[in-house]
Design an enzyme around this catalytic site. Structure first.
Site, mmCIF file in Angstrom:
data_model
loop_
_atom_site.group_PDB
_atom_site.id
_atom_site.type_symbol
_atom_site.label_atom_id
_atom_site.label_comp_id
_atom_site.label_asym_id
_atom_site.label_seq_id
_atom_site.Cartn_x
_atom_site.Cartn_y
_atom_site.Cartn_z
ATOM 1 N N GLU A 3 -23.634 47.690 -59.279
ATOM 2 C CA GLU A 3 -25.029 48.125 -59.382
ATOM 3 C C GLU A 3 -25.940 46.898 -59.324
ATOM 4 O OE1 GLU A 3 -26.583 50.760 -59.206
ATOM 5 O OE2 GLU A 3 -28.447 50.660 -60.373
ATOM 6 N N TYR A 4 -25.547 45.848 -60.042
ATOM 7 C CA TYR A 4 -26.329 44.612 -60.026
ATOM 8 C C TYR A 4 -26.430 44.098 -58.590
ATOM 9 C CZ TYR A 4 -27.967 39.930 -61.120
ATOM 10 O OH TYR A 4 -28.710 38.784 -61.167
ATOM 11 N N LEU A 10 -27.284 11.521 -81.717
ATOM 12 C CA LEU A 10 -26.909 11.779 -83.103
ATOM 13 C C LEU A 10 -25.993 10.660 -83.577
ATOM 14 C CD1 LEU A 10 -25.957 15.539 -82.702
ATOM 15 C CD2 LEU A 10 -27.895 14.675 -84.012
ATOM 16 N N LYS A 53 -20.606 21.029 -81.759
ATOM 17 C CA LYS A 53 -21.175 20.016 -80.864
ATOM 18 C C LYS A 53 -20.504 20.214 -79.508
ATOM 19 C CE LYS A 53 -22.303 15.160 -80.487
ATOM 20 N NZ LYS A 53 -21.859 14.906 -79.111
ATOM 21 N N ARG A 78 -30.883 14.159 -69.600
ATOM 22 C CA ARG A 78 -31.261 13.258 -70.676
ATOM 23 C C ARG A 78 -31.576 11.857 -70.153
ATOM 24 N NH1 ARG A 78 -28.450 9.840 -74.168
ATOM 25 N NH2 ARG A 78 -29.348 9.723 -76.243
ATOM 26 N N CYS A 119 18.544 21.265 -60.129
ATOM 27 C CA CYS A 119 19.921 20.806 -60.093
ATOM 28 C C CYS A 119 20.764 22.005 -59.673
ATOM 29 C CB CYS A 119 20.320 20.334 -61.486
ATOM 30 S SG CYS A 119 22.094 20.323 -61.750
HETATM 31 S S1 IVH Z 1 -28.951 18.323 -81.616
HETATM 32 C C1 IVH Z 1 -31.932 14.439 -82.098
HETATM 33 N N1 IVH Z 1 -27.020 20.021 -81.404
HETATM 34 O O1 IVH Z 1 -25.010 15.656 -78.669
HETATM 35 C C2 IVH Z 1 -30.754 14.915 -81.319
HETATM 36 N N2 IVH Z 1 -26.956 18.083 -80.024
HETATM 37 O O2 IVH Z 1 -25.534 12.820 -79.710
HETATM 38 C C3 IVH Z 1 -30.582 16.392 -81.481
HETATM 39 N N3 IVH Z 1 -25.007 18.021 -78.521
HETATM 40 O O3 IVH Z 1 -27.147 14.467 -76.267
HETATM 41 C C4 IVH Z 1 -29.401 16.868 -80.802
HETATM 42 N N4 IVH Z 1 -24.127 19.929 -79.149
HETATM 43 O O4 IVH Z 1 -26.221 16.717 -75.765
HETATM 44 C C5 IVH Z 1 -27.511 18.867 -80.955
HETATM 45 N N5 IVH Z 1 -25.379 21.654 -81.311
HETATM 46 C C6 IVH Z 1 -25.882 20.506 -80.874
HETATM 47 C C7 IVH Z 1 -25.253 19.737 -79.874
HETATM 48 C C8 IVH Z 1 -25.813 18.525 -79.478
HETATM 49 C C9 IVH Z 1 -24.009 18.898 -78.344
HETATM 50 C C10 IVH Z 1 -25.135 16.742 -77.811
HETATM 51 C C11 IVH Z 1 -26.462 16.584 -77.140
HETATM 52 C C12 IVH Z 1 -26.932 15.196 -77.425
HETATM 53 C C13 IVH Z 1 -25.797 14.601 -78.176
HETATM 54 C C14 IVH Z 1 -26.367 13.835 -79.340
#
Ligand code: IVH
Length: 696
Positions: free
Chosen positions: A34-35, A82, A114, A135, A440
């Protein structure tokens, strides 16, 4: 009002909604077909009226003209990183710093995975995606808007009642493990470069100047923060901000929580750590963020990282090490597997010293050589594997150049070669045409195969012989006390007591274990024989279908023609078993064609191995007599077992794979390759409704 234009905006609305349900909520409400139908209707209308095309139209997700290069984008709000933590103490210290910084006794955190992908910043003006930037160095990145538009999880237009005038959302672009596997398989099949991990694949796909390539790569996205918001009031917490993003149509990860104190943080870390191997995407840690945005502001930043957040990393799943040797292991079915012996390296939480190289083609493709530096990966309980070679680190030597004054370089090590003979028994090693595996040819003459055949025979899911572990099997085979599984049953007390580290008591226990194992079941017995391609499930199906082994135990006739006819008859008999296809049937026929295999089976029965009689599945009388069904996808109301029971009650059979013999495929939502195969073979395809109607 122009009614065609109305239809165009209606189609866009529907397609936006369906894509959101599918890619963001993971809960589609219409079938893919359908999509596709609505999509092509919109495409046709836009083709006829190019002036109506808008940047947020779902048709723009297919990619556009290749760019000469990416334009730079200055981040209005820098994209910071981070700080990382690895140990529990680092987390206790983080929580302490935060509490002391705020002058409070307890802090609430928003916590989540993360993601191991790429950070992206998405800008929406009046609800429409206008810019997507990588970034870069944090201060400026690259404009990848065209590529990001092809990612279906990213909304091109925001939904919901409150629409900010400007919104800048931060999140991670990633590739799901399954899409990564599919991409690498496709790349390998086309002889193109494969990617080391989903992160590299996502990066390579996002940084394509040709967005049509990105469109084919199936990337996905999770939002994790808001950098700017104008014209809308933000909720006062990080977790509230996430809900706000969900309402605007963004995908936000579900594995999140609000927790208190260092204890809460560490519990979350362990919990997600346990789930990590089963998650559909790669993560390299968890991120803890102070939940209150006011508190975040109060804490602020130190150099390039916030004081209010930290990444708690899991042990790396990939590390570098060197290959000290490439050994060959001989498997139960004689398969020769090259194994890399590695300089010990701590990866994925354990010390790894070996990694399988699978087969000759794989070693050649990766060009792994002794002395090379390699990337080793161990994810969860998965067997460690060599992802690839770091070619720059390959040891090289100087060789004289074309004249006296020049030198060139060449590798010190040479490409891997599969041995021509079995390293254990010296029999020829052969590789079938179109086969990846070298085997073998020694069969049970080969001690390696014999040991493993015996180990398999005695294993828990087979005859389950208590006390017969690999160390004892090794000795029994080396001392030539046991050649076939039947020999196990004539072992004496004296023979066992003569083995290394075998006391009288353990010898007695082992003899009891051996005696006990004689009372078994037919499925276990069939499985224990170690017939190629016959696992537990097939053994069960065979037992259920035949109820005995007798039809297979007759020797094949002498004459060529008779022999061929008999084999054809046996194959035919076997392929009537649900889920037994031509390959499995051939393996079974081959196994029983060998006189020594039949002799072992008879010898086992002679020494007293026995099983209770089995009531053979007799098809019930009913409208589905003689019909084989295959179920695929999720049916609207019936569970798999219910549908199976209905079919069987009506005299039909249910098989697991589609072939020419399949009478009907019953397909539900998200039916995959089985449906495609059914279409290719022209097999009848029914819905749940059709199935019910046929039984009415
Ligand atoms: S918060 C002020 N949340 O980790 C920075 N980052 O070292 C706030 N990343 O380049 C980032 N999962 O690409 C945040 N749940 C998450 C994340 C995350 C992956 C990555 C992000 C950033 C790097 C920071």
């Amino acid at each position: 009002m122009n009614s065609t234009l109305d239809r165009v905006s209606e189609l866009r609305g529907l397609l936006h909604r369906y894509a959101h349900e599918y890619y963001v909520l993971d809960a589609p409400t219409v079938p893919d077909a359908e999509y596709d139908r609505l999509f092509s209707e919109l495409q046709t209308l836009e083709y006829a009226h190019p002036e109506w095309v808008t940047v947020d139209s779902p048709t723009r997700r297919v990619g556009g003209k290749p760019l000469p290069e990416f334009s730079p984008v200055i981040h209005k709000v820098p994209m910071l990183s981070l700080n990382n933590a690895f140990e529990d103490e680092d987390i206790a210290a983080f929580d302490k710093r935060v509490r002391e910084g705020l002058g409070v006794t307890e802090v609430v955190y928003d916590v989540g995975p993360k993601f191991d992908g790429l950070a992206i910043s998405l800008t929406y003006v009046d609800g429409v995606l206008t810019q997507a930037a990588t970034r870069g160095d944090g201060a400026s990145g690259e404009d990848v808007t065209q590529n990001v538009r092809t990612i279906r999880a990213i909304p091109l237009r925001l939904s919901g009642e409150t629409m900010p005038a400007v919104l800048e959302v931060r999140g991670e672009v990633l590739m799901l493990k399954k899409d990564f596997a599919r991409l690498n398989a496709d790349q390998a099949a086309r002889g193109q470069k494969t990617f080391a991990n989903p992160r590299n694949a996502a990066a390579g796909s996002l940084r394509q100047l040709d967005s049509r390539i990105t469109a084919m790569r199936r990337l996905t996205f999770f939002a994790y923060g808001i950098a700017q918001c104008e014209g809308s009031v933000l909720p006062p917490t990080q977790s509230g901000a996430m809900d706000f993003l969900v309402n605007l149509g963004f995908p936000v990860c579900h594995e999140r929580a609000r927790v208190t104190g260092a204890g809460g943080l560490l519990d979350f870390y362990r919990n997600i750590g346990g789930k990590r191997p089963g998650l559909p995407y790669d993560i390299d840690g968890v991120v803890y963020k102070v939940d209150s945005l006011a508190q975040q502001e109060e804490l602020g930043f130190v150099s390039r990282a916030p004081r209010w957040a930290i990444a708690h990393k899991y042990p790396a799943q990939e590390e570098l090490t060197t290959v000290e040797a490439i050994d060959i292991q001989v498997g139960r079915t004689g398969a020769l597997t090259p194994v890399a012996r590695l300089k010990p390296v701590f990866v994925g939480g354990v010390t790894v010293t070996n990694a399988t190289l699978h087969n000759e083609d794989e070693v050649r493709r990766k060009d792994v050589r002794v002395g090379d530096t390699v990337i080793v990966r161990r994810a969860g309980d998965v067997i460690p594997e060599v992802v690839g070679v770091v070619l720059e680190k390959r040891p090289m030597k100087d060789v004289p150049g074309t004249d006296l004054f020049s030198t060139a370089q060449e590798p010190v090590n040479s490409p891997f070669e599969m041995p021509k003979t079995c390293p254990v028994c010296g029999s020829h090693a052969v590789k079938g045409e179109d086969e990846a595996v070298t085997r073998c040819t020694g069969g049970l003459y080969c001690a390696a195969q014999r040991k493993q055949a015996l180990w398999h025979f005695a294993s828990r899911k087979a005859l389950d012989i208590d006390g017969l572990g690999d160390k004892i099997i090794e000795q029994l085979v080396d001392a030539d006390l046991v050649k076939t599984p039947a020999d196990i049953y004539s072992l004496s007390m004296e023979q066992l007591a003569g083995l290394e580290r075998m006391g009288e008591k353990s010898a007695q226990n082992l003899l009891a274990g051996i005696a006990n194992s004689k009372n078994t079941t037919l499925p276990r017995f069939i499985y224990a024989l170690g017939i190629r391609n016959v696992g537990e499930a097939t053994a069960r199906d065979l037992a259920q279908h035949f109820g005995m082994l007798d039809p297979l135990l007759l020797p094949l006739p002498e004459g060529d023609t008779e022999r061929k006819q008999d084999i054809a008859r046996r194959l035919d008999l076997l392929t009537q078993v649900p889920d037994v296809g031509p390959v499995v049937a051939q393996s079974i026929v081959d196994f029983f064609a060998e006189a020594h295999n039949r002799e072992v089976v008879l010898a086992l029965i002679n020494v007293g191995v026995n099983w209770p009689a089995i009531e053979v599945n007799v098809a019930k009388e009913g409208p589905f007599n003689g019909k084989t069904f295959v179920l695929t996808g999720t049916l609207p109301t019936l569970g798999r077992d219910e549908a199976k029971a209905m079919i069987e009650a009506a005299g039909g059979k249910v098989a697991g794979s589609v072939s020419k013999k399949t009478s009907v495929v019953v397909a539900g939502e998200e039916a995959g390759s089985k449906l495609v195969k059914a279409q290719e073979l022209g097999v009848n395809i029914w819905s749940e409704e059709d199935l019910r109607a046929a039984l009415d």
